[in-house]
Design a protein around this motif. Structure first.
Motif, PDB file in Angstrom:
ATOM      1  N   ALA A  89       0.916   1.557  -5.777  1.00 44.96           N
ATOM      2  CA  ALA A  89       0.312   1.975  -4.515  1.00 44.96           C
ATOM      3  C   ALA A  89       1.372   2.221  -3.448  1.00 44.96           C
ATOM      4  O   ALA A  89       1.319   3.208  -2.705  1.00 44.96           O
ATOM      5  CB  ALA A  89      -0.685   0.919  -4.040  1.00 44.96           C
ATOM      6  N   GLU A  90       2.369   1.345  -3.365  1.00 44.22           N
ATOM      7  CA  GLU A  90       3.449   1.521  -2.401  1.00 44.22           C
ATOM      8  C   GLU A  90       4.264   2.775  -2.713  1.00 44.22           C
ATOM      9  O   GLU A  90       4.759   3.447  -1.812  1.00 44.22           O
ATOM     10  CB  GLU A  90       4.347   0.288  -2.396  1.00 44.22           C
ATOM     11  N   ALA A  91       4.397   3.111  -4.000  1.00 46.26           N
ATOM     12  CA  ALA A  91       5.121   4.327  -4.372  1.00 46.26           C
ATOM     13  C   ALA A  91       4.387   5.565  -3.862  1.00 46.26           C
ATOM     14  O   ALA A  91       5.001   6.546  -3.435  1.00 46.26           O
ATOM     15  CB  ALA A  91       5.297   4.393  -5.885  1.00 46.26           C
ATOM     16  N   ALA A  92       3.049   5.507  -3.893  1.00 43.30           N
ATOM     17  CA  ALA A  92       2.277   6.629  -3.356  1.00 43.30           C
ATOM     18  C   ALA A  92       2.523   6.772  -1.858  1.00 43.30           C
ATOM     19  O   ALA A  92       2.640   7.886  -1.330  1.00 43.30           O
ATOM     20  CB  ALA A  92       0.792   6.413  -3.635  1.00 43.30           C
ATOM     21  N   ILE A 152      -2.361  -8.084   2.199  1.00 43.64           N
ATOM     22  CA  ILE A 152      -2.456  -6.636   2.007  1.00 43.64           C
ATOM     23  C   ILE A 152      -1.652  -5.933   3.105  1.00 43.64           C
ATOM     24  O   ILE A 152      -1.836  -6.225   4.293  1.00 43.64           O
ATOM     25  CB  ILE A 152      -3.925  -6.181   2.048  1.00 43.64           C
ATOM     26  N   PRO A 153      -0.757  -5.006   2.753  1.00 42.21           N
ATOM     27  CA  PRO A 153       0.025  -4.310   3.779  1.00 42.21           C
ATOM     28  C   PRO A 153      -0.881  -3.576   4.768  1.00 42.21           C
ATOM     29  O   PRO A 153      -1.846  -2.897   4.376  1.00 42.21           O
ATOM     30  CB  PRO A 153       0.874  -3.322   2.961  1.00 42.21           C
ATOM     31  N   ASP A 154      -0.569  -3.690   6.042  1.00 44.07           N
ATOM     32  CA  ASP A 154      -1.402  -3.077   7.087  1.00 44.07           C
ATOM     33  C   ASP A 154      -1.493  -1.562   6.944  1.00 44.07           C
ATOM     34  O   ASP A 154      -2.510  -0.955   7.280  1.00 44.07           O
ATOM     35  CB  ASP A 154      -0.832  -3.433   8.469  1.00 44.07           C
ATOM     36  N   HIS A 155      -0.411  -0.940   6.445  1.00 45.17           N
ATOM     37  CA  HIS A 155      -0.388   0.521   6.429  1.00 45.17           C
ATOM     38  C   HIS A 155      -1.228   1.136   5.309  1.00 45.17           C
ATOM     39  O   HIS A 155      -1.415   2.349   5.294  1.00 45.17           O
ATOM     40  CB  HIS A 155       1.062   1.019   6.305  1.00 45.17           C
ATOM     41  N   ALA A 157      -4.366   1.165   4.868  1.00 43.62           N
ATOM     42  CA  ALA A 157      -5.634   1.749   5.343  1.00 43.62           C
ATOM     43  C   ALA A 157      -5.475   3.206   5.748  1.00 43.62           C
ATOM     44  O   ALA A 157      -6.428   3.990   5.664  1.00 43.62           O
ATOM     45  CB  ALA A 157      -6.171   0.936   6.516  1.00 43.62           C
ATOM     46  N   THR A 158      -4.285   3.587   6.190  1.00 41.98           N
ATOM     47  CA  THR A 158      -4.075   4.970   6.618  1.00 41.98           C
ATOM     48  C   THR A 158      -3.122   5.750   5.721  1.00 41.98           C
ATOM     49  O   THR A 158      -3.198   6.982   5.652  1.00 41.98           O
ATOM     50  CB  THR A 158      -3.517   4.990   8.050  1.00 41.98           C
ATOM     51  N   ALA A 204     -10.637  -2.172  -2.059  1.00 40.82           N
ATOM     52  CA  ALA A 204     -11.427  -0.952  -2.236  1.00 40.82           C
ATOM     53  C   ALA A 204     -12.068  -0.523  -0.921  1.00 40.82           C
ATOM     54  O   ALA A 204     -12.106   0.668  -0.589  1.00 40.82           O
ATOM     55  CB  ALA A 204     -12.496  -1.170  -3.302  1.00 40.82           C
ATOM     56  N   ASP A 205     -12.575  -1.497  -0.146  1.00 43.08           N
ATOM     57  CA  ASP A 205     -13.206  -1.173   1.134  1.00 43.08           C
ATOM     58  C   ASP A 205     -12.186  -0.681   2.156  1.00 43.08           C
ATOM     59  O   ASP A 205     -12.513   0.124   3.043  1.00 43.08           O
ATOM     60  CB  ASP A 205     -13.925  -2.406   1.694  1.00 43.08           C
ATOM     61  N   LEU A 206     -10.954  -1.152   2.038  1.00 37.97           N
ATOM     62  CA  LEU A 206      -9.919  -0.810   3.003  1.00 37.97           C
ATOM     63  C   LEU A 206      -9.466   0.644   2.878  1.00 37.97           C
ATOM     64  O   LEU A 206      -9.160   1.303   3.883  1.00 37.97           O
ATOM     65  CB  LEU A 206      -8.717  -1.748   2.819  1.00 37.97           C
TER      66      LEU A 206
END
Length: 884
Positions: A717-720, A812-815, A817-818, A844-846
């Motif tokens: 996910a961080e790579a994305a 969960i990293p704050d960033h 969500a965006t 999933a909701d985030l």
């Protein structure tokens, strides 16, 4: 590929073949790169080093030609090796680990020796280091200025190791040999005071006092004439000591020890026992029958340097008195070896206590299957011989070395070959590395091929020249069995179903019955440990108890004879099947370890054959920092899928899933842990991982879906976010801790893991991670550590600390969500713990395009036939949305 600089500069392939380097300039180039191994060297610096003032017409082009020649020479010898010589913006570098170069191995061995307390092990390690030298360091470029400083430093390190090696041998009493060997070394280095000190001590201990004093006088004169100095205070004190003390006289010792027999694989153990005897008056060697207590005691007694008197208590009939034991002991003020105390334990203990009280200078070395329980006793458990970790390591295993030596004695035609190595290794493992068992088996080699011996070995094989009680393996165990009470026998035989040991809780669940209350199991286990019939293994999650395989086979027979085999089997299977079913979370890709828990005999599952069409394509891609990344590709579909492992996964664990998906996708797995030294950035840094994944995605076709497990899901996910062209994410249980239903990891947890790894305690590091990070019960870990597939997990230990650091504070990293805009499916198991399922829902909701899927009735470690359709459906949905 390996490289050598301790002599002529050279290279060898992994199978030991020398690489032909075409000419002197190319060898000089290789030397220059190895001088800076892992660090780039500017092209201008290399040109200056190789040609100096005599530059070729076009220096840059000429250097490029030499680099091409070097790459070709390496690649011709070992395909793919050309990639070791890399071009970077800062210049050229050779990407090799420190110990891939003999100078690096030399330094590592020297460092290991400095940390070794045993003089014999220190000497052996230093000898191994010195054998790496094949001549003067960097012999091809010894006259070139660029190599001079490194050569001088290596020469100094070599001399320091030679001095340390001589000091270790001095401790071992090798005086006469040292006198002869040091003469030439001192002549070449006449001003080395440390070297002179060793020479003077060796001369003095050899009875050559005058020559020791003459050596001191020569050094004092040279120091005064050449440097205007006097010898140091330590050397002056040694000179005074030699002047005032008579040389050591080694008189014959009074002893009845039998003639020395070659003892294989016990040098370190002998050293430790001798060191223990130096500070303790009573040392008791304990261990199972046939483990080699007597042989070890006799070797330690010979090396102790004292008068040693052997007392063989096995000759006494049952029920002896203390007077009977005393009658066997000759008057001595040195060392008494009391052998086989276990069947006369009370009488032996009385005599030992009296001897220690009445003879202050006397020391006692006892062997027994249980301690004597006398005040001041130091217990030293004797382990079986070390077993090989793999067939490739067989020749270095003490257990294999003993078997081969005894088999060769029985049949001079026998040798360890590629054809019989697997059988020898299997036999050594089956016999738990017990020396007596190995010798009994080896004695049959003259009449039976070792491969047949593996299948047919049983306790009928006898060896002449041993006491009756040691004539068969069964007799050894039965002799101890007869000394037990009924409750002890019941617990011992009911432990037999556990293939790799068990915790106290598991033992209580399986061994208790109408005749053995649950509350008594702990005390009975303790007694069996004291009698060396049960081995207690201490790990980071607590103790577990296991039987040696020979004892276990005997106890299974006793279990059947008692009519308890079926009832005990049911208790065992009910207990462990329940644990395996409810242990959460499962280990993705390691489900066979759980299968191991459910079977009585714990045989390793046999992998199915792989059709040739399903074999992967193995390639290597280069990451942004020049590091080669190994990857495997399955299938050839238009859509690519990259599988990203977590803390406990490597690319092998993804093979079943990759094969399942290969008919629909191009599936790529890669080795996250294959990074070499990447220059100034540490291996496994997070940014480097993003670059690695980007290189893999590029090789897969330029864009790909990514499936990540646990911390691998977080990394994907961080790579994305980082900008890797990922089309969609499948995240299997990202392990964020967002509620109080599970405890957080201690702040120093990563440091504790790293400390265990640095101590080479890979198994303990893995166990600590599983218990605290994965929340796995100790009862499951006990048998799992002895499972055939445990080594696969243990091999991942060096990167566990890094995986903890990747997760940060587990929030969960704050960033996200965006920043994560691609379609994302968060997957959890219906049997997972609540905190993991809660986290899956929150993630999933985030996410703006996130969805959660729970695999009802499954843990997250599901079969490919369950996960495969989920992956296919997710990709089909997202692709149709993109096209629509």
């Amino acid at each position: 590929m390996r490289f050598g600089v301790l002599g002529p500069v050279t290279a060898w392939t992994d199978d030991g073949q020398a690489v032909r380097i075409p000419d002197r300039k190319v060898r000089g180039l290789l030397a220059d790169l190895l001088l800076h191994a892992g660090r780039p060297v500017a092209a201008a610096a290399i040109i200056d080093d190789l040609w100096g003032d005599e530059l070729p017409a076009n220096p840059t082009a000429t250097l490029q030609t030499r680099v091409s020649q070097l790459r070709k020479a390496l690649d011709d010898a070992e395909p793919g090796a050309r990639d070791l010589v890399q071009t970077t913006p800062a210049g050229y570098l050779i990407a090799v680990a420190a110990e891939a170069v003999d100078s690096g191995r030399f330094r590592a061995l020297a460092a290991r020796a400095r940390q070794t307390g045993s003089a014999r092990m220190r000497a052996a390690t230093l000898a191994d280091a010195l054998t790496l030298w094949r001549g003067p360091a960097y012999a091809d470029v010894a006259q070139d200025a660029f190599a001079r400083a490194t050569i001088d430093r290596l020469d100094e390190e070599r001399l320091a190791v030679q001095e340390a090696y001589a000091e270790a041998r001095l401790v071992l009493g090798e005086y006469d040999e040292l006198v002869a060997e040091l003469a030439e070394l001192v002549a070449r280095n006449p001003l080395r005071q440390r070297l002179r000190a060793v020479q003077m001590k060796a001369l003095h201990q050899s009875g050559r006092q005058a020559e020791a004093l003459e050596s001191y006088g020569d050094l004092r004169s040279r120091l005064a004439d050449e440097l205007g100095l006097d010898p140091g205070p330590e050397l002056v004190a040694l000179h005074q000591e030699i002047l005032t003390e008579a040389p050591t006289v080694r008189a014959p010792l009074k002893t009845n020890l039998p003639a020395e027999v070659e003892l294989i694989g016990r040098d370190a153990a002998v050293d430790e026992v001798v060191e223990r005897l130096a500070s303790a008056r009573l040392v008791t060697l304990t261990g199972a029958g046939g483990v080699g207590k007597t042989s070890l005691a006799l070797a330690a007694a010979r090396r102790s340097g004292d008068e040693a008197w052997l007392v063989e208590l096995a000759a006494l009939d049952a029920g002896p008195t203390a007077d009977d034991v005393s009658a066997l002991i000759e008057a001595t003020t040195g060392l008494v070896v009391l052998d086989n105390c276990e069947h006369v334990i009370d009488a032996a203990a009385d005599v030992v206590a009296r001897l220690l009280r009445e003879t202050p200078q006397l020391r006692i070395l006892a062997t027994s299957r249980e301690p004597l329980a006398v005040a001041g006793e130091h217990r030293w458990p004797v382990p079986p011989l070390d077993l090989p970790s793999a067939d490739a390591d067989a020749a270095a295993s003490p257990a294999v070395q003993l078997f081969v030596a005894r088999a060769t004695a029985a049949d001079p035609r026998f040798t360890l070959t590629a054809d019989n190595t697997a059988a020898v290794v299997a036999l050594c493992r089956r016999l738990d590395g017990l020396p007596l068992a190995l010798e009994l088996a080896a004695s049959r080699v003259a009449a039976m091929d070792v491969r047949d011996l593996v299948d047919r070995f049983d306790d009928r094989y006898r060896q002449r020249g041993l006491p009756d009680r040691q004539q068969t393996l069964s007799a050894m165990v039965e002799w101890s069995w007869d000394l037990l009470g009924e409750s002890e026998r019941a617990v011992l035989r009911r432990l037999a179903p556990h293939p790799g040991g068990c915790t106290l809780a598991a033992a209580a669940a399986v061994c208790a019955g109408d005749d053995v209350p649950v509350a008594d199991v702990a005390e009975l286990l303790s007694r069996l440990v004291d009698r060396s019939l049960v081995v207690r293994v201490d790990g980071t999650s607590g103790s577990r108890y296991r039987l040696l395989e020979t004892v276990r086979a005997f106890c299974l027979q006793r279990l059947e004879a008692a009519g308890e085999l079926e009832t005990t089997r049911l208790r065992y299977e009910r207990y462990f099947e329940g644990l395996a079913r409810h242990t959460e979370p499962r280990l993705y890709g390691h489900s066979e370890l759980f299968e191991y828990l459910g079977g009585l005999y714990g045989d390793a599952p046999q992998p199915a054959a792989t059709p040739a069409a399903m074999l992967p394509r193995t390639t290597t891609v280069t990451s942004a920092d020049g590091t080669p990344i190994a990857l495997e590709t399955y299938g050839a579909g238009e859509t690519a899928l990259v599988l990203v492992g977590g803390a406990l996964n490597d690319r092998r664990t993804f093979v079943p899933l990759a094969k399942r998906l290969a008919d629909r996708f191009t599936v790529v797995t890669y080795d996250r842990r294959g990074r070499g030294d990447s220059g100034e950035v540490l291996p496994w840094a997070v940014e480097r991982e993003f670059e690695d994944l980007a290189a893999v995605v590029d090789a897969a076709g330029g864009s790909a879906y990514a499936l990540g497990v646990s911390s691998g899901a977080v990394l994907a996910a961080e790579a994305a976010v980082y900008g890797v062209p990922i089309l969609g994410l499948l995240l299997i249980e990202p392990p964020f801790i967002i509620d109080d239903t599970r405890p957080r990891l201690a702040p120093d947890f990563a440091g504790r893991l790293q400390e265990l790894v640095e101590q080479d305690r890979y198994g303990d590091a893995t166990e600590l991670f599983l218990v605290q990070a994965v929340e796995m019960p100790a009862e499951v870990l006990a048998p799992m550590r002895s499972a055939p597939l445990w080594k696969e997990l243990e091999a991942l230990a060096p990167t566990l600390a890094y995986e903890v650091l990747v997760m940060g504070d587990f929030s969960i990293p704050d960033h996200w969500a965006t920043a994560i805009t691609v379609p994302t499916l968060v997957i959890d198991g219906g049997e997972s713990r609540d905190w993991r399922r809660n986290t899956a829902q929150v993630v999933a909701d985030l996410l703006p395009d996130g969805r959660r899927l729970t695999m009802d009735g499954h843990p997250h470690d599901v079969e490919p036939d369950v996960l495969g359709p989920i992956v296919e459906d997710f990709v089909a949905r997202t692709m149709s949305r993109r096209l629509g």
